[in-house]
Design an enzyme around this catalytic site. Structure first.
Site, short mmCIF file in Angstrom:
data_model
loop_
_atom_site.label_atom_id
_atom_site.label_comp_id
_atom_site.label_asym_id
_atom_site.label_seq_id
_atom_site.Cartn_x
_atom_site.Cartn_y
_atom_site.Cartn_z
CE LYS A 34 -3.66 1.69 3.07
NZ LYS A 34 -4.09 1.82 3.92
CB SER A 83 5.17 -3.69 11.80
OG SER A 83 6.24 -2.35 11.60
CB THR A 123 6.17 -10.53 16.29
OG1 THR A 123 6.59 -9.21 17.56
CG2 THR A 123 4.18 -9.99 16.27
CG ASP A 124 9.53 -12.04 19.97
OD1 ASP A 124 8.59 -10.96 20.02
OD2 ASP A 124 10.26 -12.10 20.72
CD GLU A 125 6.48 -7.23 20.14
OE1 GLU A 125 5.86 -6.14 19.98
OE2 GLU A 125 7.21 -6.75 19.17
CE1 TYR A 150 3.50 -5.54 14.80
CE2 TYR A 150 4.63 -6.69 16.90
CZ TYR A 150 4.02 -6.44 15.56
OH TYR A 150 5.12 -7.26 13.89
CB ALA A 152 -4.30 -7.74 20.68
CE LYS A 154 2.42 -10.06 12.53
NZ LYS A 154 2.48 -9.79 10.98
CG ASN A 180 13.20 -9.11 12.05
OD1 ASN A 180 13.71 -9.64 11.04
ND2 ASN A 180 12.96 -9.83 12.92
CG ASN A 250 15.06 -1.74 25.68
OD1 ASN A 250 15.94 -2.58 25.07
ND2 ASN A 250 14.11 -1.71 25.90
N PRO A 275 3.69 2.74 27.65
CG PRO A 275 0.67 3.40 27.73
CD PRO A 275 2.03 3.85 27.41
P1 NAD Z 1 6.77 -2.18 7.99
O1 NAD Z 1 5.82 -1.82 8.83
O2 NAD Z 1 8.49 -1.81 7.71
O3 NAD Z 1 6.63 -2.64 6.76
C1 NAD Z 1 5.08 -2.90 6.51
C2 NAD Z 1 4.90 -2.43 5.28
O4 NAD Z 1 3.66 -2.99 4.95
C3 NAD Z 1 5.44 -1.22 4.72
O5 NAD Z 1 5.81 -1.16 3.05
C4 NAD Z 1 3.38 -0.62 3.88
O6 NAD Z 1 3.70 0.01 3.37
C5 NAD Z 1 2.65 -2.19 3.87
N1 NAD Z 1 1.56 -1.87 4.28
C6 NAD Z 1 1.17 -1.95 5.94
N2 NAD Z 1 0.00 -1.31 5.64
C7 NAD Z 1 -0.34 -2.45 4.50
C8 NAD Z 1 -2.05 -3.34 3.73
N3 NAD Z 1 -3.59 -2.23 4.28
N4 NAD Z 1 -1.91 -2.82 2.37
C9 NAD Z 1 -0.30 -3.44 1.73
N5 NAD Z 1 0.32 -3.04 2.49
C10 NAD Z 1 0.44 -2.29 3.76
O7 NAD Z 1 7.74 -3.99 9.53
P2 NAD Z 1 8.19 -4.15 9.00
O8 NAD Z 1 8.52 -3.76 10.76
O9 NAD Z 1 8.99 -4.97 7.90
O10 NAD Z 1 7.13 -5.91 9.83
C11 NAD Z 1 6.89 -6.62 8.31
C12 NAD Z 1 6.77 -8.11 9.24
O11 NAD Z 1 7.43 -8.69 9.79
C13 NAD Z 1 5.21 -7.65 9.42
O12 NAD Z 1 4.12 -8.18 10.17
C14 NAD Z 1 5.50 -7.65 11.26
O13 NAD Z 1 4.48 -7.83 12.27
C15 NAD Z 1 6.70 -8.91 11.64
N6 NAD Z 1 7.66 -8.96 12.75
C16 NAD Z 1 8.65 -7.58 12.64
C17 NAD Z 1 9.57 -7.60 13.34
C18 NAD Z 1 10.24 -6.60 13.45
O14 NAD Z 1 11.43 -6.68 14.23
N7 NAD Z 1 10.52 -5.73 12.51
C19 NAD Z 1 9.82 -8.76 14.01
C20 NAD Z 1 8.97 -9.78 14.15
C21 NAD Z 1 7.74 -9.66 13.19
P1 TYD Z 2 10.59 -1.47 18.99
O1 TYD Z 2 11.57 -1.28 18.03
O2 TYD Z 2 9.73 -0.28 19.21
O3 TYD Z 2 10.13 -2.73 19.15
P2 TYD Z 2 9.34 -3.62 19.40
O4 TYD Z 2 8.43 -2.64 21.03
O5 TYD Z 2 8.49 -4.02 18.74
O6 TYD Z 2 10.24 -4.57 20.85
O7 TYD Z 2 11.00 -1.05 20.87
C1 TYD Z 2 12.54 -1.95 21.08
C2 TYD Z 2 12.07 -2.11 22.59
O8 TYD Z 2 12.98 -0.55 22.73
C3 TYD Z 2 11.03 -1.76 23.33
O9 TYD Z 2 11.96 -2.50 25.07
C4 TYD Z 2 11.11 -0.40 23.59
C5 TYD Z 2 12.12 -0.12 23.78
N1 TYD Z 2 12.19 1.37 23.10
C6 TYD Z 2 12.72 3.05 23.97
O10 TYD Z 2 12.88 2.37 25.29
N2 TYD Z 2 12.62 4.11 23.21
C7 TYD Z 2 11.98 4.26 21.93
O11 TYD Z 2 12.09 5.57 21.69
C8 TYD Z 2 11.64 2.97 21.11
C9 TYD Z 2 10.86 3.22 20.42
C10 TYD Z 2 11.61 1.75 21.99
#
Ligand code: NAD
Ligand code: TYD
Length: 336
Positions: A34, A83, A123-125, A150, A152, A154, A180, A250, A275
């Site tokens: 999107k 995400s 995700t592990d969350e 988020y 919930a 997923k 990641n 962190n 929160p």
């Molecule tokens: P991101 O936010 O960087 O990217 C999300 C992408 O999805 C964007 O390109 C956005 O344009 C697209 N998108 C959002 N809503 C859309 C819609 N309605 N239709 C089509 N496209 C849409 O996310 P990310 O960090 O790359 O995460 C990717 C996936 O991996 C997610 O499902 C997330 O839950 C999962 N995940 C992420 C992490 C992490 O650490 N980032 C860890 C575990 C799992």
């Molecule tokens: P984040 O990168 O948002 O990933 P997630 O919440 O999905 O794990 O946050 C990683 C950790 O860092 C989390 O414990 C929240 C903390 N955090 C901060 O301390 N300060 C910040 O500004 C952000 C964005 C996250």
């Protein structure tokens, strides 16, 4: 083989497309995205002219567009999502729409198009939080206990994916992955935010006491894990993917980044806690190692240093990203 990748313009999705086109150059990829604030086609410059790559701008909630875009596809790899936990606290509805409804629309599209595999990236969350100072880890048998909008949303999407397997026989697999880091991560997530803030001589905002623990995985290890699940994973199964870190909090992550950039610890700023902040995540990836032969190969310290270098080299990429919609979000989240 033809892959339909949702969310391929985001952080992990774009790394996955770049990885896949290098390792499986004979395959075709349709990137369906999107382009929300998190989607950025600049991540894919390297492949945009490749005849095996195409891009469709579309919303995964759009039934007709999804159904027609999926025609002729063999495998769906579903990354598209809202995400970011903090945004889910500010505005939960888009998380339910994209992560839950969007996933259900894709599942229907996959059924109608007789897709051979629907891989759901999760995700592990979804498992909630673990206590500090314990050896407990999440694995495939952990109970679901999501605590943010988020996680919930997923969790709901994971349940729907499994329901389509049991009820309709859709050939699915799921990966639940830890946090990641790596190139092209949107600078709202802590590692990309910290690196880019420090390069700009700003402080790193640390929530609460900073003693929150994440399990860090380099993004390429995640992409390889999905590849191995597609190749060797059993239909209907879930695989947990996690990194090599042992309980780094962190504050320690922030200090490592400051050391790599030659800045003092004065650049840490403790701010109001999130929160419902989950205290600790840790992943036991034994099943993925046993059944797929997967394990993370990238050590945290070495690849954090290379990631810092990437952000130093690619200032144009993140400066553009930080100057857009993100400015308003940053003000709302952190004040001036
Ligand atoms: P991101 O936010 O960087 O990217 C999300 C992408 O999805 C964007 O390109 C956005 O344009 C697209 N998108 C959002 N809503 C859309 C819609 N309605 N239709 C089509 N496209 C849409 O996310 P990310 O960090 O790359 O995460 C990717 C996936 O991996 C997610 O499902 C997330 O839950 C999962 N995940 C992420 C992490 C992490 O650490 N980032 C860890 C575990 C799992
Ligand atoms: P984040 O990168 O948002 O990933 P997630 O919440 O999905 O794990 O946050 C990683 C950790 O860092 C989390 O414990 C929240 C903390 N955090 C901060 O301390 N300060 C910040 O500004 C952000 C964005 C996250």
């Amino acid at each position: 083989m033809k892959l339909f990748v949702t969310g391929g313009a985001g952080f992990i999705g774009s790394n996955f497309i770049l990885y896949w086109m290098k390792t499986h150059p004979e395959d075709q990829i349709v990137n369906f995205d999107k382009l929300t604030y998190a989607g950025n086609l600049e991540n894919l410059k390297e492949v945009e002219k490749n005849p095996n790559y195409s891009f469709i701008r579309g919303d995964i909630c759009d039934v007709l567009r999804v159904e027609s875009a999926m025609q002729g596809v063999d495998v769906v790899v579903h990354f598209a999502a809202e995400s970011h936990v903090d945004r889910s606290i500010m505005e939960p509805s888009s998380f339910v729409m994209t992560n839950v409804v969007g996933t259900q629309v894709l599942l229907d599209g996959a059924l109608k198009n007789n897709i051979k595999r629907f891989h759901h990236v999760s995700t592990d969350e979804v498992f909630g939080q673990l206590p500090l100072d314990s050896n407990e880890k999440f694995d495939e048998s952990s109970l679901y206990d999501p605590r943010s909008p988020y996680s919930a949303s997923k969790a709901a999407s994971d349940h729907l994916v499994r329901a389509y397997y049991h009820t309709f026989g859709l050939p699915i697999t799921i990966t639940n992955c830890s946090n990641n880091f790596g190139p092209y991560q949107f600078p709202e997530k802590i590692i990309a935010l910290a690196i880019t803030n420090v390069i700009e001589d700003k402080k790193i905002p640390i929530y609460g006491d900073g003693l929150y623990v994440r399990d860090w995985l380099y993004v390429e290890d995640h992409c390889r894990g999905i590849d191995m699940v597609l190749g060797k994973g059993k239909v209907g199964e879930t695989y947990c993917l996690g990194g090599l870190t042992e309980d780094i909090n962190n504050l320690e992550v922030a200090k490592k980044i400051l050391r790599l950039l030659g800045k003092s610890e004065d650049h840490v700023s403790f701010v109001k806690d999130r929160p419902g902040h989950d205290r600790r995540y840790a992943i036991d990836w034994t099943k993925s190692k046993k059944e797929l032969g997967w394990e993370p190969l990238h050590s945290f310290d070495e690849w954090l240093a290379l990631t810092v270098k990437w952000y130093q080299k690619n200032k144009d990429w993140w400066r553009k990203v930080k100057s857009g919609e993100y400015k308003n979000y940053y003000k709302k989240q952190y004040g001036d």
